[in-house]
Motif scaffolding. Structure first.
Motif, mmCIF file in Angstrom:
data_model
loop_
_atom_site.group_PDB
_atom_site.id
_atom_site.type_symbol
_atom_site.label_atom_id
_atom_site.label_comp_id
_atom_site.label_asym_id
_atom_site.label_seq_id
_atom_site.Cartn_x
_atom_site.Cartn_y
_atom_site.Cartn_z
ATOM 1 N N ALA A 60 1.049 -1.186 -0.206
ATOM 2 C CA ALA A 60 0.418 0.134 -0.194
ATOM 3 C C ALA A 60 0.567 0.970 -0.013
ATOM 4 C CB ALA A 60 -0.803 0.183 1.190
ATOM 5 N N LEU A 61 2.190 1.403 0.706
ATOM 6 C CA LEU A 61 3.218 2.298 0.897
ATOM 7 C C LEU A 61 3.491 2.776 -0.749
ATOM 8 C CD1 LEU A 61 4.883 4.024 1.975
ATOM 9 C CD2 LEU A 61 7.196 2.364 2.079
ATOM 10 N N HIS A 62 3.355 1.435 -1.323
ATOM 11 C CA HIS A 62 4.120 2.132 -3.006
ATOM 12 C C HIS A 62 3.100 2.779 -3.495
ATOM 13 C CE1 HIS A 62 7.158 -0.666 -1.345
ATOM 14 N NE2 HIS A 62 7.597 0.930 -1.354
ATOM 15 N N ARG A 63 2.081 2.308 -3.939
ATOM 16 C CA ARG A 63 0.622 2.390 -4.386
ATOM 17 C C ARG A 63 0.221 3.865 -4.614
ATOM 18 N NH1 ARG A 63 -1.126 -3.260 -2.955
ATOM 19 N NH2 ARG A 63 -2.807 -1.956 -1.496
ATOM 20 N N GLU A 64 -0.005 4.641 -2.509
ATOM 21 C CA GLU A 64 -0.529 5.768 -2.063
ATOM 22 C C GLU A 64 0.599 6.716 -2.961
ATOM 23 O OE1 GLU A 64 -1.144 5.162 1.750
ATOM 24 O OE2 GLU A 64 -2.442 3.176 1.728
ATOM 25 N N LEU A 65 2.119 6.507 -2.938
ATOM 26 C CA LEU A 65 2.762 7.282 -3.272
ATOM 27 C C LEU A 65 2.945 7.481 -4.558
ATOM 28 C CD1 LEU A 65 6.099 5.924 -1.778
ATOM 29 C CD2 LEU A 65 4.586 7.976 -1.388
ATOM 30 N N ILE A 66 2.356 6.703 -5.423
ATOM 31 C CA ILE A 66 2.276 6.413 -7.305
ATOM 32 C C ILE A 66 0.859 7.480 -7.463
ATOM 33 C CG2 ILE A 66 2.098 5.584 -9.015
ATOM 34 C CD1 ILE A 66 2.791 2.818 -7.850
ATOM 35 N N ALA A 67 -0.123 7.411 -6.186
ATOM 36 C CA ALA A 67 -1.713 8.117 -6.318
ATOM 37 C C ALA A 67 -1.528 9.577 -6.283
ATOM 38 C CB ALA A 67 -2.825 7.659 -5.246
ATOM 39 N N SER A 68 -0.150 9.620 -5.210
ATOM 40 C CA SER A 68 -0.445 11.348 -4.670
ATOM 41 C C SER A 68 -0.740 12.294 -5.378
ATOM 42 C CB SER A 68 0.726 11.006 -3.734
ATOM 43 O OG SER A 68 1.714 11.030 -4.368
ATOM 44 N N PRO A 69 -1.327 12.997 -5.206
ATOM 45 C CA PRO A 69 -0.456 14.544 -6.726
ATOM 46 C C PRO A 69 0.821 14.712 -6.695
ATOM 47 C CG PRO A 69 -2.011 15.008 -5.235
ATOM 48 C CD PRO A 69 -1.705 13.530 -4.205
ATOM 49 N N GLY A 70 1.223 14.239 -6.396
ATOM 50 C CA GLY A 70 3.338 15.223 -6.206
ATOM 51 C C GLY A 70 3.890 14.374 -7.558
ATOM 52 N N PHE A 71 3.345 13.075 -7.391
ATOM 53 C CA PHE A 71 4.048 11.941 -8.223
ATOM 54 C C PHE A 71 3.789 12.138 -9.304
ATOM 55 C CE2 PHE A 71 5.083 7.631 -10.281
ATOM 56 C CZ PHE A 71 6.257 7.701 -10.178
ATOM 57 N N GLN A 72 2.266 12.091 -9.274
ATOM 58 C CA GLN A 72 1.216 12.179 -10.919
ATOM 59 C C GLN A 72 1.399 13.265 -11.320
ATOM 60 O OE1 GLN A 72 -1.042 9.749 -11.941
ATOM 61 N NE2 GLN A 72 -0.625 8.041 -10.189
ATOM 62 N N ARG A 73 2.342 14.371 -11.248
ATOM 63 C CA ARG A 73 2.633 15.794 -11.402
ATOM 64 C C ARG A 73 4.303 15.201 -12.913
ATOM 65 N NH1 ARG A 73 7.227 17.924 -10.795
ATOM 66 N NH2 ARG A 73 7.556 20.179 -11.418
ATOM 67 N N LEU A 74 4.518 13.971 -12.255
ATOM 68 C CA LEU A 74 5.809 13.785 -13.167
ATOM 69 C C LEU A 74 5.264 12.885 -14.579
ATOM 70 C CD1 LEU A 74 8.027 12.224 -10.558
ATOM 71 C CD2 LEU A 74 7.850 14.061 -11.861
ATOM 72 N N ARG A 75 3.963 13.225 -14.332
ATOM 73 C CA ARG A 75 3.106 12.870 -16.236
ATOM 74 C C ARG A 75 3.294 13.417 -17.068
ATOM 75 N NH1 ARG A 75 -0.310 8.010 -16.170
ATOM 76 N NH2 ARG A 75 -1.326 7.777 -14.221
ATOM 77 N N ASP A 76 2.610 14.703 -17.014
ATOM 78 C CA ASP A 76 3.387 16.104 -17.142
ATOM 79 C C ASP A 76 4.843 16.847 -17.344
ATOM 80 O OD1 ASP A 76 2.869 17.355 -19.498
ATOM 81 O OD2 ASP A 76 1.742 18.826 -18.278
ATOM 82 N N ILE A 77 5.907 16.041 -16.906
ATOM 83 C CA ILE A 77 7.895 16.631 -17.109
ATOM 84 C C ILE A 77 8.411 15.655 -18.261
ATOM 85 C CG2 ILE A 77 9.334 17.013 -15.848
ATOM 86 C CD1 ILE A 77 6.831 18.257 -15.139
ATOM 87 N N SER A 78 8.272 16.088 -18.743
ATOM 88 C CA SER A 78 8.979 15.163 -20.083
ATOM 89 C C SER A 78 10.422 14.668 -19.741
ATOM 90 C CB SER A 78 9.630 15.764 -21.625
ATOM 91 O OG SER A 78 9.879 17.019 -21.141
ATOM 92 N N PHE A 79 11.180 13.439 -20.420
ATOM 93 C CA PHE A 79 11.843 12.620 -19.667
ATOM 94 C C PHE A 79 13.607 13.527 -20.429
ATOM 95 C CE2 PHE A 79 15.334 8.693 -20.358
ATOM 96 C CZ PHE A 79 14.914 9.158 -19.534
ATOM 97 N N LEU A 80 13.511 14.498 -21.228
ATOM 98 C CA LEU A 80 14.434 14.633 -21.336
ATOM 99 C C LEU A 80 14.640 16.035 -22.195
ATOM 100 C CD1 LEU A 80 16.475 11.660 -23.696
ATOM 101 C CD2 LEU A 80 17.011 12.626 -20.778
ATOM 102 N N GLY A 81 13.551 16.775 -21.635
ATOM 103 C CA GLY A 81 13.214 17.820 -21.984
ATOM 104 C C GLY A 81 13.084 18.354 -23.750
ATOM 105 N N VAL A 82 14.043 19.514 -24.187
ATOM 106 C CA VAL A 82 13.633 19.554 -25.064
ATOM 107 C C VAL A 82 14.074 18.722 -26.197
ATOM 108 C CG1 VAL A 82 15.701 20.523 -25.940
ATOM 109 C CG2 VAL A 82 12.934 21.597 -26.611
ATOM 110 N N ILE A 83 14.480 17.560 -25.537
ATOM 111 C CA ILE A 83 14.810 16.811 -26.492
ATOM 112 C C ILE A 83 14.227 15.853 -27.121
ATOM 113 C CG2 ILE A 83 16.444 14.497 -26.655
ATOM 114 C CD1 ILE A 83 17.933 16.388 -25.108
#
Length: 422
Positions: free
Chosen positions: A72-95
């Motif tokens: 549950a610890l890890h599933r809750e971390l994944i579900a947190s808004p702070g972690f979900q924000r990473l969906r909209d952060i590109s992996f290599l930036g402008v590349i």
């Protein structure tokens, strides 16, 4: 598993075989339910570096994530808004706007969300193979999930400017999120507190300052972050080649035998190729440098707290940056091709303008392997695998994009950079 002795190293303390050290094929069969893989017969026939490894597509759907992380610890971390924000952060930036990973021009773009999940999956695999105790397992996987939670918009592309102008980088931001010192980190901190995980222990692991067992998963020259990152970057150039399989490299980390050392040596050479020909190659390096120059020149439009925004939020507010990135894609490739043609001796036609090229200091990395160093402890990895960072003057392509933005301004029609699914 039969017939040979396997050595597991835990900070220099040799143990017998782990509680569960399956044969190579069995190890991947155990992962098949949540790691989207297929077995390439042609790779076996071709004698690739890792012929027994299945293909790996680097992305997981929600069902696979739930199965991969039963705690549950890890599933809750994944579900947190702070972690979900990473969906909209590109992996290599402008590349990520210059290349289409996996050879597909739409719907497949790597981001820090999938990279963080990938690193955590490597931690899961390592913990299973090495028989890591539950408390250490929970801590290691939590740190793997959160190791990049402080990355800012456009990832490493914008980070140098924010570090120089506002004194913030993804290391400091990650620690602030994990400790709940910024708004997007409050839910992350609440999850850790609820499950009795010390945020400072998580930060220490990520920052390579931990003395806990298995801390070398983050601190060694070949670590789980590097393994996923390099293998993932390789998909920008090749369609998931077998010799860039992240799970097989972690298996080599967990089980030190002759074949494992050969695979780790191969991974180190792959890392050199990725930096030399791709990340620090002329096109990618120029794209990063031009965006950084533009943001530095227009820094009055930015605030320190922008580092915690999503890319959609930042680019939606700073429209000239969105416009620059949109036209940069065409300009930088065209300028690079024209400069290469000129260097090869082809005469420029009257209709072709001269390509402006500026020489600037560019970063480089050099990688070496000391074959006589035996991997008999985690500390030995830093002696066998050496990396030197240098700088030298390199050409800067794509200056015409900056000129176009300066001439046209950002008041016209703005292209939508989010037309391709993240």
């Amino acid at each position: 598993m039969t017939g040979r002795q396997i050595t597991i190293w835990d900070f220099g303390v040799e143990t017998a075989e782990p509680p569960h050290a399956p044969a190579l094929a069995e190890a991947f069969e155990d992962l098949a339910d949540w790691a989207p893989v297929s077995w390439p017969e042609e790779a076996r026939a071709a004698g690739d570096l890792f012929p027994e490894a299945p293909r790996f597509r680097f992305r997981l759907d929600d069902g696979a994530i739930a199965q991969a992380f039963p705690q549950a610890l890890h599933r809750e971390l994944i579900a947190s808004p702070g972690f979900q924000r990473l969906r909209d952060i590109s992996f290599l930036g402008v590349i990520d706007r210059l290349f289409h990973p996996n050879g597909k021009p739409s719907f497949v773009r790597h981001n820090r969300y999938h990279h963080s999940l990938g690193v955590a999956l490597l931690a899961v695999s390592y913990c299973r193979l090495a028989g890591v105790q539950p408390r250490d397992r929970d801590l290691l996987i939590a740190a793997a999930l959160l190791h990049d939670v402080g990355h800012g918009p456009l990832s490493h592309t914008l980070e140098p400017v924010f570090a120089d102008r506002f004194g913030i980088d993804h290391h400091a931001a990650t620690a602030a999120v994990i400790r709940g010192e910024v708004p997007i980190g409050r839910d992350v901190r609440a999850v850790l507190d609820r499950h009795g995980v010390d945020p400072d222990e998580v930060v220490a692991l990520i920052a390579r300052r931990s003395n806990r067992p298995h801390a070398h998963l983050f601190s060694g020259p070949i670590n789980i972050d590097t393994i996923d990152g390099i293998c993932r970057a390789n998909t920008y150039l090749h369609r998931a080649p077998v010799d860039a399989h992240p799970l097989i490299s972690v298996l080599a980390l967990a089980r030190v035998d002759r074949a494992g050392v050969r695979r780790l040596d191969g991974f180190w050479r792959l890392k050199e190729r990725i930096y030399d020909s791709f990340i620090y190659g002329d096109v990618c390096r120029s794209a990063d440098a031009l965006v950084q120059r533009h943001v530095d020149q227009t820094i009055d439009r930015y605030r320190a707290e922008d580092f915690f925004l999503t890319e959609r939020a930042l680019l939606g507010r700073v429209r000239d940056l969105q416009a620059l990135i949109a036209i940069l894609v065409g300009h930088i490739h065209a300028d690079f091709r024209a400069a290469r043609a000129a260097a090869a001796g082809r005469k420029r036609t009257a209709a072709e303008p001269a390509v402006p090229v500026e020489m600037v200091m560019g970063r480089e990395r050099r990688f070496t392997i000391e074959p006589d160093v035996v991997l008999d402890s985690p500390e030995a990895y830093a002696r066998r695998y050496r990396e030197v960072k240098t700088r030298r003057k390199r050409p800067l392509y794509g200056l015409s994009a900056l000129a176009a933005i300066a001439a046209e301004g950002a008041g016209g029609r703005q292209p939508d950079l989010f037309g391709v699914a993240a």
